[in-house]
Scaffold this motif. Structure first.
Motif, mmCIF file in Angstrom:
data_model
loop_
_atom_site.group_PDB
_atom_site.id
_atom_site.type_symbol
_atom_site.label_atom_id
_atom_site.label_comp_id
_atom_site.label_asym_id
_atom_site.label_seq_id
_atom_site.Cartn_x
_atom_site.Cartn_y
_atom_site.Cartn_z
ATOM 1 N N THR A 38 0.846 -1.188 0.000
ATOM 2 C CA THR A 38 0.000 0.000 0.000
ATOM 3 C C THR A 38 0.881 1.236 0.000
ATOM 4 O O THR A 38 1.891 1.281 0.722
ATOM 5 N N SER A 39 0.516 2.222 -0.819
ATOM 6 C CA SER A 39 1.288 3.459 -0.889
ATOM 7 C C SER A 39 0.356 4.649 -0.700
ATOM 8 O O SER A 39 -0.851 4.563 -0.902
ATOM 9 N N SER A 40 0.943 5.774 -0.307
ATOM 10 C CA SER A 40 0.191 6.996 -0.059
ATOM 11 C C SER A 40 0.803 8.130 -0.865
ATOM 12 O O SER A 40 2.025 8.204 -1.019
ATOM 13 N N THR A 41 -0.058 9.009 -1.394
ATOM 14 C CA THR A 41 0.418 10.176 -2.131
ATOM 15 C C THR A 41 -0.504 11.348 -1.846
ATOM 16 O O THR A 41 -1.645 11.165 -1.409
ATOM 17 N N LYS A 42 -0.024 12.558 -2.088
ATOM 18 C CA LYS A 42 -0.781 13.769 -1.776
ATOM 19 C C LYS A 42 -1.644 14.175 -2.960
ATOM 20 O O LYS A 42 -1.179 14.254 -4.097
ATOM 21 N N ASP A 43 -2.924 14.423 -2.691
ATOM 22 C CA ASP A 43 -3.861 14.949 -3.690
ATOM 23 C C ASP A 43 -4.084 16.419 -3.366
ATOM 24 O O ASP A 43 -4.769 16.771 -2.398
ATOM 25 N N HIS A 44 -3.481 17.312 -4.178
ATOM 26 C CA HIS A 44 -3.554 18.739 -3.889
ATOM 27 C C HIS A 44 -4.910 19.333 -4.271
ATOM 28 O O HIS A 44 -5.299 20.382 -3.749
ATOM 29 N N THR A 45 -5.635 18.710 -5.177
ATOM 30 C CA THR A 45 -6.944 19.219 -5.557
ATOM 31 C C THR A 45 -7.927 19.114 -4.399
ATOM 32 O O THR A 45 -8.673 20.040 -4.101
ATOM 33 N N ARG A 46 -7.919 17.967 -3.721
ATOM 34 C CA ARG A 46 -8.837 17.743 -2.607
ATOM 35 C C ARG A 46 -8.186 17.988 -1.255
ATOM 36 O O ARG A 46 -8.854 17.917 -0.224
ATOM 37 N N ASN A 47 -6.870 18.226 -1.256
ATOM 38 C CA ASN A 47 -6.110 18.457 -0.032
ATOM 39 C C ASN A 47 -6.252 17.283 0.936
ATOM 40 O O ASN A 47 -6.533 17.461 2.136
ATOM 41 N N VAL A 48 -6.047 16.083 0.415
ATOM 42 C CA VAL A 48 -6.112 14.872 1.226
ATOM 43 C C VAL A 48 -4.987 13.946 0.801
ATOM 44 O O VAL A 48 -4.369 14.108 -0.252
ATOM 45 N N LYS A 49 -4.692 12.967 1.662
ATOM 46 C CA LYS A 49 -3.775 11.900 1.300
ATOM 47 C C LYS A 49 -4.574 10.764 0.687
ATOM 48 O O LYS A 49 -5.635 10.400 1.173
ATOM 49 N N ARG A 50 -4.031 10.197 -0.376
ATOM 50 C CA ARG A 50 -4.726 9.128 -1.101
ATOM 51 C C ARG A 50 -3.912 7.844 -1.014
ATOM 52 O O ARG A 50 -2.672 7.873 -1.088
ATOM 53 N N SER A 51 -4.606 6.729 -0.861
ATOM 54 C CA SER A 51 -3.941 5.437 -0.778
ATOM 55 C C SER A 51 -4.328 4.565 -1.962
ATOM 56 O O SER A 51 -5.452 4.641 -2.469
ATOM 57 N N SER A 52 -3.396 3.753 -2.393
ATOM 58 C CA SER A 52 -3.667 2.766 -3.441
ATOM 59 C C SER A 52 -2.881 1.513 -3.115
ATOM 60 O O SER A 52 -1.906 1.552 -2.353
#
Length: 362
Positions: A38-52
């Motif tokens: 599992t990895s995490s990255t920053k979503d600047h549009t929604r200002n949240v951390k996203r996991s995949s």
């Protein structure tokens, strides 16, 4: 450490680029040779951390020298807010149509995203541009251009504004498309273009990860009859093949679910080069213009479900589709057709089979 195209003075650009690098947060052996990560990255549009998550397959490598050989799947986002997704022809990009709920007022927020494996390349908020995404079998579109720089999808257009040139347009009755498509009245093709910030642009958008724009497709020339387009696929960077659902001769709109005998045809939509591309002053809410819309299927048939095949050796592009007799029985057996975009010739590949004989039809 190289910061790519950005200078150290471009603090926001450096932050966006660094924050977009996925960070592994968990890993688990599913079997001796299969690992789920599992990895995490920053979503600047929604200002949240996203996991995949993705799966890595490991096998011993004996030759030419001992070691490990690994094969990783593409990252998967299985959250319920994903309305539709597609992998690009090269397998390098994934497009996602996402819809989230605003807990405070129940409103829906919609986003179009482009992922390069587990890195978010571009994301744009389209909540104000149009209504819900179309994800049904009859209108849904999600297709990459051959250059993988443009995406086309279908969504419900907003109702006309009070300031529309026609003051009564907002109040004029418009029927929907019937069963399972209740409320769907204005299907519209939308064209999404992006440029990752890592491509060297100094005009990257902190909120959008990379430069991007979404534009509804409009037509410079009036088409012969009112047509609602869906099932759009790119045949070339400036050409889209789409199913067009038409009105009856007396001007009525009919339901389409299970009705393979309704007035419908395949259309070739040619995009104007001047309306494509990103610019510094692009506000993202202008239009992509189609210079022409030409029907390529037979007018006496109800045609749908286009597929595009590109022959890399000959550079020939062929369109395939299904059709039924116009006004015939519902859900009847279909015929298979093709259209050569170079010679402009159409061919009946397989006619309707009324009695399947042994070894003749499968």
């Amino acid at each position: 450490m190289s910061m790519g195209p950005h200078s150290f003075g471009d603090a926001s650009g450096s932050y966006v680029e660094l924050a977009g690098i996925p960070v592994y947060t968990a890993a688990q052996f599913l079997t001796e040779n299969v690992v789920s990560v599992t990895s995490s990255t920053k979503d600047h549009t929604r200002n949240v951390k996203r996991s995949s998550s993705k799966t890595i397959f490991i096998r011993p490598k004996l030759e030419p020298k001992p070691g490990l050989d690994t094969l990783a799947s593409l990252p998967q986002d299985v959250s319920p807010d994903v309305q539709a997704s597609i992998i690009s022809p090269s397998g390098k990009l994934t497009a996602i149509l996402r819809e989230t709920s605003n807990g405070s007022n129940g409103a829906k927020n919609r986003y179009v995203e482009i992922w390069a494996r587990d890195k978010l390349e571009a994301s744009t908020d389209v909540s104000k541009l149009h209504g819900p995404f179309y994800t049904d079998d009859y209108f849904s579109s999600l297709s990459f251009s051959p250059s993988e720089t443009t995406l086309v999808y279908t969504a419900e257009a907003n109702a006309p504004e009070l300031a529309d040139p026609d003051p009564f347009a907002r109040f004029r009755y418009l029927p929907d498309f019937g069963e399972s498509l209740t409320g769907r009245k204005r299907p519209t093709l939308n064209v999404f273009q992006w440029q990752p910030r890592s491509a060297g642009s100094e005009m990257g958008n902190l909120k959008g990860n990379g430069r991007s724009t979404v534009k509804p497709l409009v037509f410079r020339e009036a088409i012969p009859t009112q047509v609602a387009f869906g099932q759009a696929v790119f045949a070339a960077d400036d050409r889209i093949i789409a199913t067009g659902y038409e009105l009856t001769e007396d001007g009525h709109r009919l339901g389409v679910k299970g009705c393979l005998n309704r007035p419908a045809g395949l259309w070739e939509l040619i995009l104007e080069p001047s309306s494509l591309g990103l610019s510094e002053d692009n506000d993202g809410f202008s239009n992509i213009t189609a210079s022409s819309a030409t029907r390529i299927s037979h007018p006496g048939r109800s045609s749908r479900s286009p597929r595009v095949y590109r022959d890399a050796a000959s550079d020939r592009i062929t369109v395939f589709w299904l059709s039924n007799e116009l006004g015939g029985p519902h859900a009847a057996c279909s015929s298979l057709h093709s259209f050569d975009m170079k010679t402009r010739q159409s061919t009946l590949l397989l006619d309707t089979v009324f009695e399947a004989k042994a070894q003749k039809f499968w």
